[in-house]
Design a protein around this motif. Structure first.
Motif, PDB file in Angstrom:
ATOM      1  N   ASN A 156     -25.764   0.711  18.823  1.00 47.25           N
ATOM      2  CA  ASN A 156     -24.396   0.407  18.417  1.00 47.25           C
ATOM      3  C   ASN A 156     -23.602   1.702  18.217  1.00 47.25           C
ATOM      4  O   ASN A 156     -23.915   2.498  17.322  1.00 47.25           O
ATOM      5  N   PRO A 157     -22.571   1.963  19.020  1.00 44.28           N
ATOM      6  CA  PRO A 157     -21.885   3.258  18.950  1.00 44.28           C
ATOM      7  C   PRO A 157     -21.086   3.461  17.670  1.00 44.28           C
ATOM      8  O   PRO A 157     -21.017   4.572  17.148  1.00 44.28           O
ATOM      9  N   ARG A 158     -20.488   2.402  17.168  1.00 42.91           N
ATOM     10  CA  ARG A 158     -19.672   2.550  15.956  1.00 42.91           C
ATOM     11  C   ARG A 158     -20.540   2.961  14.775  1.00 42.91           C
ATOM     12  O   ARG A 158     -20.197   3.894  14.041  1.00 42.91           O
ATOM     13  N   ALA A 159     -21.672   2.289  14.601  1.00 38.85           N
ATOM     14  CA  ALA A 159     -22.550   2.619  13.485  1.00 38.85           C
ATOM     15  C   ALA A 159     -23.119   4.026  13.627  1.00 38.85           C
ATOM     16  O   ALA A 159     -23.175   4.788  12.652  1.00 38.85           O
ATOM     17  N   ARG A 160     -23.530   4.396  14.835  1.00 32.02           N
ATOM     18  CA  ARG A 160     -24.107   5.731  15.044  1.00 32.02           C
ATOM     19  C   ARG A 160     -23.071   6.825  14.810  1.00 32.02           C
ATOM     20  O   ARG A 160     -23.388   7.886  14.249  1.00 32.02           O
ATOM     21  N   PHE A 161     -21.830   6.581  15.208  1.00 31.10           N
ATOM     22  CA  PHE A 161     -20.783   7.584  15.014  1.00 31.10           C
ATOM     23  C   PHE A 161     -20.533   7.829  13.526  1.00 31.10           C
ATOM     24  O   PHE A 161     -20.482   8.982  13.067  1.00 31.10           O
ATOM     25  N   PHE A 162     -20.391   6.761  12.755  1.00 26.55           N
ATOM     26  CA  PHE A 162     -20.081   6.942  11.337  1.00 26.55           C
ATOM     27  C   PHE A 162     -21.295   7.449  10.561  1.00 26.55           C
ATOM     28  O   PHE A 162     -21.127   8.139   9.541  1.00 26.55           O
ATOM     29  N   LEU A 163     -22.493   7.141  11.024  1.00 24.78           N
ATOM     30  CA  LEU A 163     -23.665   7.747  10.381  1.00 24.78           C
ATOM     31  C   LEU A 163     -23.693   9.251  10.633  1.00 24.78           C
ATOM     32  O   LEU A 163     -24.098  10.031   9.750  1.00 24.78           O
ATOM     33  N   ALA A 164     -23.246   9.688  11.808  1.00 25.38           N
ATOM     34  CA  ALA A 164     -23.143  11.125  12.077  1.00 25.38           C
ATOM     35  C   ALA A 164     -22.094  11.772  11.178  1.00 25.38           C
ATOM     36  O   ALA A 164     -22.285  12.896  10.691  1.00 25.38           O
ATOM     37  N   ILE A 165     -21.000  11.045  10.928  1.00 28.44           N
ATOM     38  CA  ILE A 165     -19.986  11.568   9.994  1.00 28.44           C
ATOM     39  C   ILE A 165     -20.597  11.716   8.599  1.00 28.44           C
ATOM     40  O   ILE A 165     -20.315  12.674   7.874  1.00 28.44           O
ATOM     41  N   GLY A 166     -21.434  10.759   8.216  1.00 30.06           N
ATOM     42  CA  GLY A 166     -22.114  10.873   6.928  1.00 30.06           C
ATOM     43  C   GLY A 166     -23.015  12.091   6.872  1.00 30.06           C
ATOM     44  O   GLY A 166     -23.090  12.765   5.829  1.00 30.06           O
ATOM     45  N   GLN A 167     -23.711  12.383   7.955  1.00 27.95           N
ATOM     46  CA  GLN A 167     -24.538  13.596   7.985  1.00 27.95           C
ATOM     47  C   GLN A 167     -23.671  14.842   7.837  1.00 27.95           C
ATOM     48  O   GLN A 167     -24.042  15.794   7.135  1.00 27.95           O
ATOM     49  N   GLU A 168     -22.548  14.843   8.480  1.00 25.78           N
ATOM     50  CA  GLU A 168     -21.633  15.985   8.356  1.00 25.78           C
ATOM     51  C   GLU A 168     -21.172  16.156   6.918  1.00 25.78           C
ATOM     52  O   GLU A 168     -21.124  17.276   6.391  1.00 25.78           O
ATOM     53  N   GLN A 169     -20.823  15.047   6.273  1.00 28.45           N
ATOM     54  CA  GLN A 169     -20.363  15.132   4.888  1.00 28.45           C
ATOM     55  C   GLN A 169     -21.484  15.544   3.941  1.00 28.45           C
ATOM     56  O   GLN A 169     -21.216  16.104   2.873  1.00 28.45           O
ATOM     57  N   ASP A 170     -22.722  15.295   4.314  1.00 28.24           N
ATOM     58  CA  ASP A 170     -23.857  15.744   3.504  1.00 28.24           C
ATOM     59  C   ASP A 170     -24.160  17.224   3.714  1.00 28.24           C
ATOM     60  O   ASP A 170     -25.077  17.755   3.062  1.00 28.24           O
ATOM     61  N   GLY A 171     -23.436  17.855   4.586  1.00 25.06           N
ATOM     62  CA  GLY A 171     -23.700  19.253   4.878  1.00 25.06           C
ATOM     63  C   GLY A 171     -24.760  19.459   5.940  1.00 25.06           C
ATOM     64  O   GLY A 171     -25.141  20.597   6.228  1.00 25.06           O
ATOM     65  N   LYS A 172     -25.239  18.403   6.554  1.00 19.87           N
ATOM     66  CA  LYS A 172     -26.262  18.483   7.591  1.00 19.87           C
ATOM     67  C   LYS A 172     -25.575  18.594   8.955  1.00 19.87           C
ATOM     68  O   LYS A 172     -25.609  17.677   9.790  1.00 19.87           O
ATOM     69  N   ILE A 173     -24.955  19.724   9.177  1.00 18.24           N
ATOM     70  CA  ILE A 173     -24.164  19.903  10.383  1.00 18.24           C
ATOM     71  C   ILE A 173     -25.037  19.858  11.644  1.00 18.24           C
ATOM     72  O   ILE A 173     -24.661  19.184  12.620  1.00 18.24           O
ATOM     73  N   PRO A 174     -26.173  20.546  11.701  1.00 14.55           N
ATOM     74  CA  PRO A 174     -26.992  20.451  12.913  1.00 14.55           C
ATOM     75  C   PRO A 174     -27.420  19.030  13.227  1.00 14.55           C
ATOM     76  O   PRO A 174     -27.423  18.602  14.396  1.00 14.55           O
ATOM     77  N   GLU A 175     -27.797  18.248  12.192  1.00 12.37           N
ATOM     78  CA  GLU A 175     -28.187  16.865  12.419  1.00 12.37           C
ATOM     79  C   GLU A 175     -27.009  16.037  12.932  1.00 12.37           C
ATOM     80  O   GLU A 175     -27.179  15.179  13.813  1.00 12.37           O
ATOM     81  N   ALA A 176     -25.819  16.289  12.370  1.00  9.03           N
ATOM     82  CA  ALA A 176     -24.629  15.560  12.829  1.00  9.03           C
ATOM     83  C   ALA A 176     -24.330  15.878  14.284  1.00  9.03           C
ATOM     84  O   ALA A 176     -23.989  14.983  15.076  1.00  9.03           O
ATOM     85  N   ILE A 177     -24.445  17.157  14.661  1.00 14.74           N
ATOM     86  CA  ILE A 177     -24.201  17.552  16.057  1.00 14.74           C
ATOM     87  C   ILE A 177     -25.211  16.876  16.976  1.00 14.74           C
ATOM     88  O   ILE A 177     -24.854  16.356  18.046  1.00 14.74           O
ATOM     89  N   ALA A 178     -26.477  16.872  16.580  1.00 14.46           N
ATOM     90  CA  ALA A 178     -27.511  16.235  17.410  1.00 14.46           C
ATOM     91  C   ALA A 178     -27.253  14.743  17.573  1.00 14.46           C
ATOM     92  O   ALA A 178     -27.424  14.181  18.664  1.00 14.46           O
ATOM     93  N   SER A 179     -26.798  14.089  16.499  1.00 12.80           N
ATOM     94  CA  SER A 179     -26.515  12.652  16.572  1.00 12.80           C
ATOM     95  C   SER A 179     -25.353  12.373  17.520  1.00 12.80           C
ATOM     96  O   SER A 179     -25.399  11.427  18.325  1.00 12.80           O
ATOM     97  N   LEU A 180     -24.308  13.192  17.442  1.00 16.47           N
ATOM     98  CA  LEU A 180     -23.155  12.989  18.322  1.00 16.47           C
ATOM     99  C   LEU A 180     -23.508  13.297  19.771  1.00 16.47           C
ATOM    100  O   LEU A 180     -23.035  12.610  20.695  1.00 16.47           O
ATOM    101  N   GLN A 181     -24.315  14.319  19.994  1.00 20.29           N
ATOM    102  CA  GLN A 181     -24.738  14.634  21.361  1.00 20.29           C
ATOM    103  C   GLN A 181     -25.568  13.501  21.957  1.00 20.29           C
ATOM    104  O   GLN A 181     -25.393  13.135  23.126  1.00 20.29           O
ATOM    105  N   ALA A 182     -26.456  12.923  21.152  1.00 21.91           N
ATOM    106  CA  ALA A 182     -27.256  11.796  21.642  1.00 21.91           C
ATOM    107  C   ALA A 182     -26.376  10.589  21.929  1.00 21.91           C
ATOM    108  O   ALA A 182     -26.608   9.848  22.900  1.00 21.91           O
TER     109      ALA A 182
END
Length: 369
Positions: free
Chosen positions: A226-252
């Protein structure tokens, strides 16, 4: 111009019909007092004839004459009284009528000129309905659905129809409640959970709250792609300060996206905003020894805290800082940042509500009071 003349004539006729009786002299109360006096005199003459015929006695005749005299006196007093209004009273009424006749239309024109739209061109009813038919139809349909759900709150299909409408209208809290009702009554789906998570995030001013994370996680369980859920979960990673994880999630997410997917643009833009500085910082941290990586991450968090401490800062930045400090187990710093964020964003009720939700999620709520 013709319509104004017609309106003026109609207004004048209406006002004149009301004020015309005020300009007329009132008729006398007793219009036939002369006839009444003649009748009383005839009664006295009749008494004299009855006395001459000895039909009544002298005492009875005198009593009858006295009564007739009293009636004649009353009739004479009525005749002497003024018949109707006095001339000064009549002049005052006529003056009031003239003032009202001139001032009422003038006052109406002044009010219409101040608050009306005299320069707006005429538009027939058919043209108005035709120009706004779509908006009227939508408003009517929405009102009918809301009325139906007010009478039938257990209609899951109705909530499924209404929830996306609320989301498009910007009524995010209502949308989140409607999606929750649709899930409860009509069954869970990945899209409903993802849409509810988005509504909760937008209602919180862009912060991925605990409730939003739970809804997004449920969406991914039902549909891992589901793209909507995955996108906003990546935003949550970004807000947690997990920038590399957020980038990896968006790239995937982009890697598995169809070429014509309408959401590729926003995802790519978000990824681009995270890459560059984040990539270089992540690469530099990755090259450090394991014992030094924690210190480097803390240095980045401290740098963000220092920048925000100088002034300004958005809700997303403050949320990211507070989450990062909580992840690093620096509770005093997180509490201090929370208090500062509340001071800086005090004029934004939605931001304060989002901070309160974040404090409750991180266990900082009671300690910050």
């Amino acid at each position: 111009m013709l319509i104004w003349i017609i309106f003026a004539v109609m207004t004048g006729a209406a006002v004149l019909s009301v004020l015309w009786p005020l300009g007329r002299r009132q008729p006398p109360i007793f219009a036939d007092t002369a006839g009444a006096a003649s009748l009383y005199r005839a009664q006295v003459a009749e008494i004299e004839r009855d006395l001459g015929r000895r039909l009544i006695g002298a005492a009875e005749a005198e009593a009858a004459k006295a009564e007739a005299a009293r009636r004649l006196l009353r009739a004479a007093e009525v005749e002497a009284a003024p018949a109707g209004d006095s001339e000064p009273s009549l002049r005052r009424r006529r003056a009031a009528s003239a003032i009202a006749l001139s001032c009422v239309p003038l006052l109406a024109l002044l009010v219409y000129g101040a608050y009306g739209s005299p320069s707006m061109p005429d538009q027939p009813l058919a043209a108005r309905l035709k120009s706004d038919a779509a908006g009227q139809d939508f408003a009517i349909a929405l009102a009918r659905i809301e009325a139906h759900l007010a009478a039938n709150p257990n209609d899951g299909k109705g909530w499924s129809v209404l929830a996306p409408v609320y989301l498009r209208q910007g009524r995010f809290e209502d949308a989140a409640k409607a999606f929750a009702a649709a899930i409860r009554l009509d069954g869970p789906t990945a899209e409903r959970h993802a849409a509810r998570g988005e509504a909760l995030i937008l209602a919180a001013g862009g912060v991925v709250t605990a409730g939003a994370r739970e809804a997004l996680a449920e969406a991914v369980k039902l549909d891992p792609a589901n793209p909507r859920a995955r996108f906003f979960l990546a935003i949550g990673q970004e807000q947690d300060g997990k920038i590399p994880e957020a980038i990896a999630s968006l790239q995937a997410l982009l890697a598995g996206a169809p070429a014509d997917a309408p959401w590729r643009g926003p995802v790519a833009a978000r990824l681009e905003s995270l890459q560059g500085p984040a990539d270089s910082a992540a690469a530099a941290i990755a090259k450090l020894p394991a014992q030094d990586q924690s210190a480097a991450i803390r240095g980045m968090v401290d740098s963000l805290a220092a920048r925000l401490g100088e002034g300004g800062g958005t809700l997303a930045e403050w949320s990211r800082l507070i989450r990062s400090q909580s992840v690093l187990a620096d509770r005093p710093a997180a509490l201090k940042s929370l208090a500062t964020a509340r001071e800086r964003l005090a004029a934004d009720p939605d931001a304060l509500a989002a901070l309160a939700a974040l404090a409750g999620e991180l266990g900082l709520q009671e300690a910050s009071r």
